[in-house]
Design an enzyme around this catalytic site. Structure first.
Site, PDB file in Angstrom:
ATOM      1  CG  HIS A  52      16.894 -37.723  23.339  1.00 54.32           C
ATOM      2  ND1 HIS A  52      17.238 -38.560  22.307  1.00 54.32           N
ATOM      3  CD2 HIS A  52      16.244 -36.673  22.778  1.00 54.32           C
ATOM      4  CE1 HIS A  52      16.810 -38.042  21.157  1.00 54.32           C
ATOM      5  NE2 HIS A  52      16.211 -36.905  21.413  1.00 54.32           N
ATOM      6  CG  HIS A 106      13.846 -33.481  24.724  1.00 52.87           C
ATOM      7  ND1 HIS A 106      12.808 -34.296  25.111  1.00 52.87           N
ATOM      8  CD2 HIS A 106      14.204 -33.879  23.474  1.00 52.87           C
ATOM      9  CE1 HIS A 106      12.551 -35.149  24.139  1.00 52.87           C
ATOM     10  NE2 HIS A 106      13.376 -34.921  23.134  1.00 52.87           N
ATOM     11  CD  GLU A 110      -8.905 -47.244  11.246  1.00 46.95           C
ATOM     12  OE1 GLU A 110      -8.395 -46.272  11.871  1.00 46.95           O
ATOM     13  OE2 GLU A 110     -10.095 -47.257  10.885  1.00 46.95           O
ATOM     14  CG  HIS A 142     -13.905 -45.551   1.867  1.00 41.60           C
ATOM     15  ND1 HIS A 142     -13.960 -44.196   2.108  1.00 41.60           N
ATOM     16  CD2 HIS A 142     -14.464 -46.151   2.957  1.00 41.60           C
ATOM     17  CE1 HIS A 142     -14.541 -43.986   3.291  1.00 41.60           C
ATOM     18  NE2 HIS A 142     -14.847 -45.150   3.821  1.00 41.60           N
TER      19      HIS A 142
END
Lengths: 671, 671
Positions: A35, A265, A414, A476
């Site tokens: 890149h 890019h 999380e 869950h």
């Protein structure tokens, strides 16, 4: 783009930044992949940052008090490698730059922690770096409070691209940093308006400055190609009261035909266009050639922090030996010597008291004795503190109100938590652990993989590890997550059976210096099965014989975690019928796999029927259900065959047939 | 809280909302688990929404043009169940409400799609619902453009909590919805300031209104306990030009001793406190008791949309038979009859032309013929369109500029893309597929699991499926992801070996109505191995004999994807030495596992040495390396043993020893 006008602003700066641009172009062209555009666009910002702001010493990349510089936009790795080569990092030779993206080179496609010195963290998966940076900055705040400003007192700098800011993890990081008021964190957003598919605006029209401000950041702007303006913004950002974001307006692939396009890019390898870009920079030098005056200037930049580093070392040397040893130990991620005796004492206590507790509670009992002797242990939970049992007496809450607090309210984040913990562990001096429900490893997964890939000893406290969580239901209830985690290289997955094994698992986790651990812990209570004290850590063997067959050994039951008690009860049923049954507890497959074959064959000898019991799917168990070699054993599996259901835990175990009776029946059907 | 004053605002409304509050309290108390506070806090908003705004008919929950109502804060499931019972959904009996969270009840702890009618999507993992809602709203825009306003013309309503807004996925959803200008999407934020660990402010101080506004949302506010104010805000939100967010200021667990506390988030089961709350509501009735006048009023609400639904049916009936059939087919997620012939023709073409292409390119070749005959196929990519090869000729870009466009720029948002695709598939009438690099299933994982759990036929186009991607290095190289995906219940993981298998894999994926699929596709070119045309879809058998042994069958090579060509080359080496070698291509383990044992034994007969070849870790392969029953075969594995590296693909295959020579040597070592 009028490059002449840009150059005229500050011709010396222009040539210095051109070193980055041309090395990038040459390396990508040589590799024929990579890149180019990002390093070319951010070369000016990086030059000003390294020249005037970043506190570092290229000759001492491990200096604990260096500023941390994190390239969240990891695909722009040539920006880093150029800077390391130019400023004189010993391992970043020109040869390495020329071998960009080749086998064995330290110049991997994306920056890999542990390859080139100076790479603070592995980036490439977008958004991870900015979330790591939050962890670095939290570690700095914690350590500054703990050790004092003379020992730890630095900034964390991060370059993030539009991709980083589109990934959801960036929001978790931004909001957490805002709440934590991390004034030493400075994010430079490469605002170039381009992604792989085209203009950013085809997928996103978010006002990023307003978004950061909404979470309590101080927001700055600069012309990312004007060194004076960059310097002004960086200076202002350092003085901000909150975390700072600088929107750096840049042109991707500056000066190349592909400037300001999606093509820019990627890998810009066309020789003519490459030469045209160099001509535009006023760069008459050959490929990979950096004129001596420029190299000397850059090496001066690399040496700029030497005095500060040496002064730091002098100050450090004046500290007491015990403090120094403690500092070194913590930065080496080594457990204190007292740990072994502490765990032994707890185990002895458990074998006597025989608590019937959930292993998540047993984990807290272990933490209650560990945390006082492990002052770098920084815990937390993603808004499930009481359920994950991660907090212990007197830890205090880490935050702007108390930088010595040792438990973090990560929020319902999380992924951000896992990535921040990676940052903390990488910073050094902090040993992070954090909790959530095990099923939500799904959310944290991308960062957990990076813990493993980088080899940082983070401990994941994953509670509610099976259908045993009951009524919350299938969303869950992890059923495939043990398999997923076990499939991940360089990750210890420990599922302890009782309070004793839980204590041992913590000792194993804290003994790691290059491997993260997952503790898979039950919501529901389990009896103490290890009723005879052993000084030896049996979890550290991976698997072991918990109960031997009485009489002729006809069956071996293999189980983990909360199902070991079921296996033990099944053994009772079988022995009552005269069927000699061994129970093998297998808390950690990865360790068992690494033990010698002779030990594995002693634990799992050929001959007897084998039945595995785990309240999870079978995937992966075949490894242990067949003999190490020689003839195949008859074998079976008692566990889950799909997703769970919502009901009280006992009803679910009965419903899914994970009972002592079912295990005994399975054994008998195989005999 | 002065409940009397609240009640006095609108006594009739107050009693109606109390129905939700008391049913919630009673059900949670009976289950002794669950979440009382959220339904108690949002009861007023939900009452006004159902009474005055939501277009639905309780007697026809599948009416395609109903408004969709998504409870992103899924732990508050009793809000939904209360509403379904009150408004008269046939399956939501009082018995079901009383059996909240019990085995076999349709009232699971979190709303499970497919359990109670009216549940539009499974929620519980936070943030998923709001991201699903974006997909629902995108589907509505697409279908409105396609079928006209007389057929599809509805709103998507979503209740999201602080937890949803802290999860990173919410940012991906918010930014995507903002860019897409989804004016029919209305998110009601339950702004109660409380999470499990305490006040929201301990972990987050984001100005949510500013955050939404930064992404182009219209933001409204209301007093979430004032029915007139709620009605005003909902009315205004419906008229907004962009997606609308309403900050509903509420009190969690309103009227209970635990109001406005973290305790109020959970199960409020204390009988005295429960009674006191009911007293405060002026509720003299027994547990689960709804006075007849209130039940009648609510059933009136449930019937309010009946006329509109019947008018719609009349309009629908007037459509041409072919249009109706097409609509029904698309909503049933059934493939068009033409698909089989189309795929057969493509396969025939491939067997003749024998293209040497990457399977990602082969996937695009398949899509080029599929998309014209599957008008509900809505593709997209997470900013890797050119790499994932998801776009085909003339699809057009879906967006406010063109609602008939069929390719979505999801942005760098794998998680949001997956969740949006779930929402689209759940809406019906749209069949979504989307691409990213396979390693970034890590980011999308939580939503992919929900595809499987709900059984929605989304197709994940996961390209760059191994070290074969080369220079991007270990962060981008999936090694454990095949195992992770295979471990997930109800998910077809297909890794085709060549252009023919890729076409077959697409046919298998599009034949699913209740199962999502992952196509694991190579970056690198592979030869066409299926050089003889078969009308039969061999991928649909899971595994099959690609090449039979010549002479005595001494070895079976098992392989998938790009490694099948390596196995074929290894076979050449072995046959040259007179070692009869069968090659089995195993594109889909899940299907093979479901075929009858007799077929499995024909494909993998006992006796020969078995060697598996896959550029991924071994985890899970033992299932196939040992015989179906009877004696154990000698076996081996050629693949990865840990993370990859950054280098050209060929160098990596050589470096990691995944070569025809290594496979042949492994076979010979076992003979």
């Amino acid at each position: 783009m009028d490059l002449t006008a840009l150059a005229a602003r500050n011709p010396e700066h222009w040539r210095r930044a051109a070193c980055i641009r041309t090395l990038t172009l040459d390396a990508v062209a040589a590799a024929n992949s990579g890149h180019s555009g990002m390093p070319m666009g951010m070369a000016d910002v990086a030059t000003v940052l390294f020249d005037k702001h970043l506190s570092f010493d290229a000759s001492a990349p491990d200096w604990p008090n260096r500023d941390r510089f994190i390239l969240s936009a990891g695909h722009g790795s040539m920006l880093l490698y150029s800077l390391f080569y130019l400023t004189g990092y010993a391992d970043m030779t020109l040869e390495q730059v020329k071998n960009f993206r080749q086998l064995g080179a330290i110049t991997a496609g994306h920056p890999e922690y542990g390859h080139a010195t100076g790479i603070e963290t592995t980036t490439g998966p977008l958004g991870q770096g900015i979330a790591n940076a939050v962890g670095f900055a939290m570690a700095e705040e914690f350590l500054r409070a703990k050790w004092g400003k003379k020992v730890i007192d630095h900034y964390t700098w991060c370059i993030a691209g539009d991709g980083c800011l589109m990934e959801g993890i960036s929001q978790e990081a931004i909001a957490l940093a805002g709440r934590q008021q991390l004034s030493r964190l400075i994010v430079m957003w490469d605002d170039n308006g381009i992604t792989i598919d085209g203009k950013v605006s085809i997928a996103d029209r978010t006002d990023q400055k307003a978004r950061f401000a909404a979470s309590g950041w101080d927001v700055f702007e600069c012309d990312g190609h004007d060194p004076a303006d960059i310097d002004r913004a960086l200076t202002a950002a350092k003085a901000s009261a909150g975390p700072a974001m600088i929107a750096c307006k840049t042109h991707i692939a500056l000066g190349h035909a592909a400037q300001d396009t999606a093509k820019g890019h990627g890998a810009l390898t066309d020789p003519k266009q490459l030469q045209a870009a160099k001509d535009g920079y006023g760069w008459p030098h050959g490929a990979f050639e950096i004129p001596a005056d420029l190299k000397a200037w850059w090496e001066g930049v690399g040496a700029r922090g030497r005095a500060a580093r040496e002064e730091w070392e002098t100050r450090f040397a004046l500290m007491s030996d015990s403090k120094k040893a403690e500092f070194v130990r913590a930065f080496a991620a080594e457990a204190p010597k007292k740990l072994a005796a502490t765990i032994r004492a707890l185990k002895k206590q458990h074998t006597e008291a025989r608590p019937k507790v959930a292993t998540r509670q047993a984990s807290q009992m272990a933490l209650e004795v560990i945390n006082p002797i492990l002052p770098e242990h920084l815990g937390g939970s993603a808004d499930l503190t009481g359920s994950n049992n991660t907090n212990t007496a007197g830890l205090g809450t880490f935050g702007p109100e108390d930088r010595k607090g040792r438990h973090v309210h990560y929020g319902i984040r999380e992924h951000g938590m896992a990535a921040a913990m990676n940052g903390m562990a990488l910073h050094g001096g902090v040993r992070p652990y954090g909790g959530t429900f095990m099923v939500f490893t799904d959310y944290a997964r991308a960062a957990m993989r990076l813990s493993s890939l980088m080899g940082v000893p983070v401990t994941y406290v994953m509670t509610h590890d099976s259908i045993g969580l009951g009524e919350d239901g299938p969303t869950h209830q992890p059923v495939e997550h043990l398999a997923m985690l076990r499939a991940t290289p360089n990750l210890l997955v420990m599922r302890p059976a009782d309070a004793v094994e839980t204590a041992e698992a913590w000792e194993v986790a804290l003994g790691q210096t290059r491997t993260p651990s997952v503790l898979a812990l039950s919501r529901q209570s389990v009896p103490t099965l290890r009723t005879t004290h052993t000084a030896k850590n049996l979890v550290a063997q991976g698997a072991y014989v918990l109960a031997e067959a009485e009489g002729k050994r006809q069956a071996i039951l293999l189980a983990t975690g909360s199902e070991v008690a079921i296996a033990m009860a099944a053994r009772d049923l079988l022995q009552a019928e005269g069927i000699g049954t061994r129970v093998v507890s297998m808390p950690c497959w990865e360790i068992f796999e690494e033990t010698d074959e002779a030990y594995r064959r002693r634990v799992l000898p050929a001959g007897p029927v084998r039945v595995a019991v785990e309240a999870a799917i079978r995937f992966g168990w075949d490894r242990w259900l067949y003999g190490e070699r020689g003839k195949r054993e008859k074998s079976g599996f008692v566990g889950m065959h799909g997703f769970g259901a919502s009901a009280p835990a006992e009803d679910l175990y009965a419903h899914f047939g994970i009972t002592p009776e079912a295990v005994a029946a399975k054994v008998k059907s195989l005999l």
